[in-house]
Write a protein that holds these residues in place. Sequence first.
Motif, PDB file in Angstrom:
ATOM      1  N   THR A  20       0.652  14.003  -9.266  1.00  0.00           N
ATOM      2  CA  THR A  20       0.586  15.605  -9.914  1.00  0.00           C
ATOM      3  C   THR A  20       0.182  16.468  -8.942  1.00  0.00           C
ATOM      4  OG1 THR A  20       0.155  14.390 -12.020  1.00  0.00           O
ATOM      5  CG2 THR A  20      -0.317  16.579 -11.722  1.00  0.00           C
ATOM      6  N   ILE A  21       1.079  17.612  -8.861  1.00  0.00           N
ATOM      7  CA  ILE A  21       0.785  18.744  -8.271  1.00  0.00           C
ATOM      8  C   ILE A  21       0.751  20.058  -8.592  1.00  0.00           C
ATOM      9  CG2 ILE A  21       1.468  17.542  -5.798  1.00  0.00           C
ATOM     10  CD1 ILE A  21       4.089  19.136  -6.055  1.00  0.00           C
ATOM     11  N   ILE A  22       0.384  21.177  -8.307  1.00  0.00           N
ATOM     12  CA  ILE A  22       0.753  22.721  -8.876  1.00  0.00           C
ATOM     13  C   ILE A  22       1.290  23.484  -7.688  1.00  0.00           C
ATOM     14  CG2 ILE A  22      -0.417  24.740  -9.943  1.00  0.00           C
ATOM     15  CD1 ILE A  22      -2.603  22.868 -11.157  1.00  0.00           C
ATOM     16  N   PRO A  23       2.402  23.447  -7.634  1.00  0.00           N
ATOM     17  CA  PRO A  23       3.101  23.740  -6.423  1.00  0.00           C
ATOM     18  C   PRO A  23       3.025  25.722  -6.361  1.00  0.00           C
ATOM     19  CG  PRO A  23       4.568  22.691  -7.621  1.00  0.00           C
ATOM     20  CD  PRO A  23       3.531  22.803  -8.334  1.00  0.00           C
ATOM     21  N   THR A  24       2.716  26.088  -5.062  1.00  0.00           N
ATOM     22  CA  THR A  24       2.707  27.356  -4.607  1.00  0.00           C
ATOM     23  C   THR A  24       3.964  27.699  -3.849  1.00  0.00           C
ATOM     24  OG1 THR A  24       1.592  27.143  -2.645  1.00  0.00           O
ATOM     25  CG2 THR A  24       0.272  27.211  -4.650  1.00  0.00           C
ATOM     26  N   GLU A  25       3.917  28.929  -3.730  1.00  0.00           N
ATOM     27  CA  GLU A  25       4.949  29.586  -2.966  1.00  0.00           C
ATOM     28  C   GLU A  25       4.960  29.007  -1.659  1.00  0.00           C
ATOM     29  OE1 GLU A  25       7.480  31.446  -3.441  1.00  0.00           O
ATOM     30  OE2 GLU A  25       7.129  32.264  -5.621  1.00  0.00           O
ATOM     31  N   GLU A  26       3.858  28.708  -1.014  1.00  0.00           N
ATOM     32  CA  GLU A  26       3.631  28.127   0.378  1.00  0.00           C
ATOM     33  C   GLU A  26       4.414  26.648   0.264  1.00  0.00           C
ATOM     34  OE1 GLU A  26      -0.146  27.022   2.444  1.00  0.00           O
ATOM     35  OE2 GLU A  26      -0.326  29.028   2.454  1.00  0.00           O
ATOM     36  N   ASP A  27       4.466  25.717  -0.659  1.00  0.00           N
ATOM     37  CA  ASP A  27       5.034  24.702  -0.824  1.00  0.00           C
ATOM     38  C   ASP A  27       6.519  24.544  -0.697  1.00  0.00           C
ATOM     39  OD1 ASP A  27       2.629  23.246  -1.061  1.00  0.00           O
ATOM     40  OD2 ASP A  27       2.688  23.577  -3.203  1.00  0.00           O
ATOM     41  N   LYS A  28       7.202  25.652  -0.808  1.00  0.00           N
ATOM     42  CA  LYS A  28       8.430  25.763  -0.603  1.00  0.00           C
ATOM     43  C   LYS A  28       8.897  25.336   0.880  1.00  0.00           C
ATOM     44  CE  LYS A  28       9.772  29.340  -4.082  1.00  0.00           C
ATOM     45  NZ  LYS A  28      10.623  30.537  -4.264  1.00  0.00           N
ATOM     46  N   HIS A  29       8.121  25.598   1.825  1.00  0.00           N
ATOM     47  CA  HIS A  29       8.200  25.360   3.201  1.00  0.00           C
ATOM     48  C   HIS A  29       7.595  24.133   3.802  1.00  0.00           C
ATOM     49  CE1 HIS A  29       9.673  29.428   2.971  1.00  0.00           C
ATOM     50  NE2 HIS A  29       8.483  29.966   2.620  1.00  0.00           N
ATOM     51  N   GLN A  30       6.803  23.485   2.703  1.00  0.00           N
ATOM     52  CA  GLN A  30       6.225  22.076   3.113  1.00  0.00           C
ATOM     53  C   GLN A  30       7.152  20.881   2.863  1.00  0.00           C
ATOM     54  OE1 GLN A  30       3.314  22.465   4.017  1.00  0.00           O
ATOM     55  NE2 GLN A  30       2.052  23.951   3.017  1.00  0.00           N
ATOM     56  N   ILE A  31       6.735  19.739   3.741  1.00  0.00           N
ATOM     57  CA  ILE A  31       7.722  18.466   3.677  1.00  0.00           C
ATOM     58  C   ILE A  31       6.657  17.656   3.038  1.00  0.00           C
ATOM     59  CG2 ILE A  31       8.409  16.725   5.062  1.00  0.00           C
ATOM     60  CD1 ILE A  31      10.208  19.285   5.344  1.00  0.00           C
ATOM     61  N   PHE A  32       7.151  17.007   1.887  1.00  0.00           N
ATOM     62  CA  PHE A  32       6.510  15.962   1.180  1.00  0.00           C
ATOM     63  C   PHE A  32       6.867  14.955   1.666  1.00  0.00           C
ATOM     64  CE2 PHE A  32       5.630  19.670  -1.042  1.00  0.00           C
ATOM     65  CZ  PHE A  32       4.526  19.470  -1.905  1.00  0.00           C
ATOM     66  N   SER A  33       6.136  13.623   1.709  1.00  0.00           N
ATOM     67  CA  SER A  33       6.375  12.430   2.042  1.00  0.00           C
ATOM     68  C   SER A  33       5.593  11.131   1.238  1.00  0.00           C
ATOM     69  CB  SER A  33       6.185  11.825   3.631  1.00  0.00           C
ATOM     70  OG  SER A  33       5.212  12.293   3.743  1.00  0.00           O
ATOM     71  N   CYS A  34       6.365  10.093   1.061  1.00  0.00           N
ATOM     72  CA  CYS A  34       5.815   8.845   0.767  1.00  0.00           C
ATOM     73  C   CYS A  34       5.696   7.924   1.922  1.00  0.00           C
ATOM     74  CB  CYS A  34       6.873   8.158  -0.573  1.00  0.00           C
ATOM     75  SG  CYS A  34       6.872   9.153  -1.925  1.00  0.00           S
ATOM     76  N   GLU A  55      -0.851  15.853   5.091  1.00  0.00           N
ATOM     77  CA  GLU A  55      -2.012  15.918   4.121  1.00  0.00           C
ATOM     78  C   GLU A  55      -2.029  14.893   2.788  1.00  0.00           C
ATOM     79  OE1 GLU A  55      -4.057  19.291   3.682  1.00  0.00           O
ATOM     80  OE2 GLU A  55      -4.139  19.839   5.690  1.00  0.00           O
ATOM     81  N   ILE A  56      -3.109  13.804   2.824  1.00  0.00           N
ATOM     82  CA  ILE A  56      -2.824  12.842   1.469  1.00  0.00           C
ATOM     83  C   ILE A  56      -2.924  13.601   0.582  1.00  0.00           C
ATOM     84  CG2 ILE A  56      -5.274  12.211   1.882  1.00  0.00           C
ATOM     85  CD1 ILE A  56      -4.165   9.403   1.067  1.00  0.00           C
ATOM     86  N   LEU A  57      -1.955  13.257  -0.531  1.00  0.00           N
ATOM     87  CA  LEU A  57      -2.521  13.784  -1.894  1.00  0.00           C
ATOM     88  C   LEU A  57      -3.025  12.666  -2.921  1.00  0.00           C
ATOM     89  CD1 LEU A  57       1.309  15.180  -2.425  1.00  0.00           C
ATOM     90  CD2 LEU A  57      -0.892  16.545  -2.110  1.00  0.00           C
ATOM     91  N   ASP A 111       0.781  -1.034  -0.153  1.00  0.00           N
ATOM     92  CA  ASP A 111       0.039  -0.161   0.160  1.00  0.00           C
ATOM     93  C   ASP A 111       0.945   1.249  -0.017  1.00  0.00           C
ATOM     94  OD1 ASP A 111      -2.876   1.159   0.588  1.00  0.00           O
ATOM     95  OD2 ASP A 111      -1.642   2.125   2.003  1.00  0.00           O
ATOM     96  N   PHE A 112       0.534   2.073  -0.921  1.00  0.00           N
ATOM     97  CA  PHE A 112       1.344   3.286  -1.116  1.00  0.00           C
ATOM     98  C   PHE A 112       0.489   4.729  -1.095  1.00  0.00           C
ATOM     99  CE2 PHE A 112       4.016   6.363  -3.654  1.00  0.00           C
ATOM    100  CZ  PHE A 112       5.141   6.341  -3.181  1.00  0.00           C
ATOM    101  N   LYS A 113       1.224   5.646  -0.496  1.00  0.00           N
ATOM    102  CA  LYS A 113       0.469   6.989  -0.506  1.00  0.00           C
ATOM    103  C   LYS A 113       1.402   8.116  -0.438  1.00  0.00           C
ATOM    104  CE  LYS A 113      -3.980   5.637   0.099  1.00  0.00           C
ATOM    105  NZ  LYS A 113      -3.597   4.099   0.194  1.00  0.00           N
ATOM    106  N   TRP A 114       1.082   9.160  -1.154  1.00  0.00           N
ATOM    107  CA  TRP A 114       1.893  10.535  -0.770  1.00  0.00           C
ATOM    108  C   TRP A 114       1.122  11.543   0.149  1.00  0.00           C
ATOM    109  CZ3 TRP A 114       5.824  11.530  -4.128  1.00  0.00           C
ATOM    110  CH2 TRP A 114       6.294  10.507  -5.198  1.00  0.00           C
ATOM    111  N   PHE A 115       2.224  12.242   0.663  1.00  0.00           N
ATOM    112  CA  PHE A 115       1.462  13.286   1.491  1.00  0.00           C
ATOM    113  C   PHE A 115       2.264  14.668   1.341  1.00  0.00           C
ATOM    114  CE2 PHE A 115       0.853   8.948   3.548  1.00  0.00           C
ATOM    115  CZ  PHE A 115      -0.569   9.235   3.973  1.00  0.00           C
ATOM    116  N   ARG A 116       1.709  15.765   1.660  1.00  0.00           N
ATOM    117  CA  ARG A 116       2.099  17.081   1.614  1.00  0.00           C
ATOM    118  C   ARG A 116       1.807  17.560   3.116  1.00  0.00           C
ATOM    119  NH1 ARG A 116       0.564  21.082  -2.927  1.00  0.00           N
ATOM    120  NH2 ARG A 116      -1.442  19.892  -2.568  1.00  0.00           N
ATOM    121  N   ASP A 117       3.005  17.654   3.983  1.00  0.00           N
ATOM    122  CA  ASP A 117       2.916  18.097   5.431  1.00  0.00           C
ATOM    123  C   ASP A 117       1.821  17.181   6.026  1.00  0.00           C
ATOM    124  OD1 ASP A 117       4.667  19.862   5.559  1.00  0.00           O
ATOM    125  OD2 ASP A 117       3.493  21.541   6.189  1.00  0.00           O
TER     126      ASP A 117
END
Length: 234
Positions: free
Chosen positions: A161-175, A136-138, A128-134
């Motif tokens: 697939t994402i559409i990054p914003t300026e805010e995402d520069k400070h976000q931690i992504f994870s799998c 929160e599931i993507l 089972d595989f999931k993507w997250f941004r801070d």
Amino acid sequence: MGSETLIPCTFTVDKPPMDPRFLVVFWYFQGKEILSYDDTMSTSDTRFSINTTRAIEGDASLTVSRVTVADNGVYKCAIMYLPQKKAKDVSLLVYAPPEITITGRNAVINKESILNSSITGFYPVDVDFKWFRDGEILNNYTVSTPQRNPDGTHGVHSTVTIIPTEEDKHQIFSCRVQHESLSEPLYKYFTLEYKHKGNHSGLKHCYIVFLYACYYPIRGIQPLHMCHFWSLPR
């Protein structure tokens, strides 16, 4: 995977101590004999063995070294202590934990960007595989059909697939991967690598080079003038 394991098989006799002259041990895997012991030990693969000293004490457990996925399955231990014979089945479950590699994390602000990852080396096949941004599931992600590797383990690829914003520069992504081999979920954390939008419109520099060659007039031929122009993009 790759380690040593012990498949248990213990027994007792009615009138101890045991007389080794009457003891015979067999091990089978997938219906085929892989080990026998009757005063001497014979095996179909040097990775299989039993402790012959412990066998005459009632412990005929099978040692399997350098375990592979192919060793997964049901084994049968058969004990003959003349004139009696007993047998039992024992299952060996082989597990190989997954590894996560982030293979693509480039992003452009306010532009659709695709993140990539590989999950490799796991067995059994279900994962089972999931993507997250801070945290929160993507949801806009895909996972490929598992591919079998030469060693019997499996691997998959996933994209989101994402559409990054300026805010995402400070976000931690994870799998996150969940698998039978893991006592707890496996995470891989990362940040985005940003690329600026390219701007190739117009000319950065313009060079005009005149090549001029003159020849003394020859009857019927006029002087030759040659020009060449080129430019370099910005």
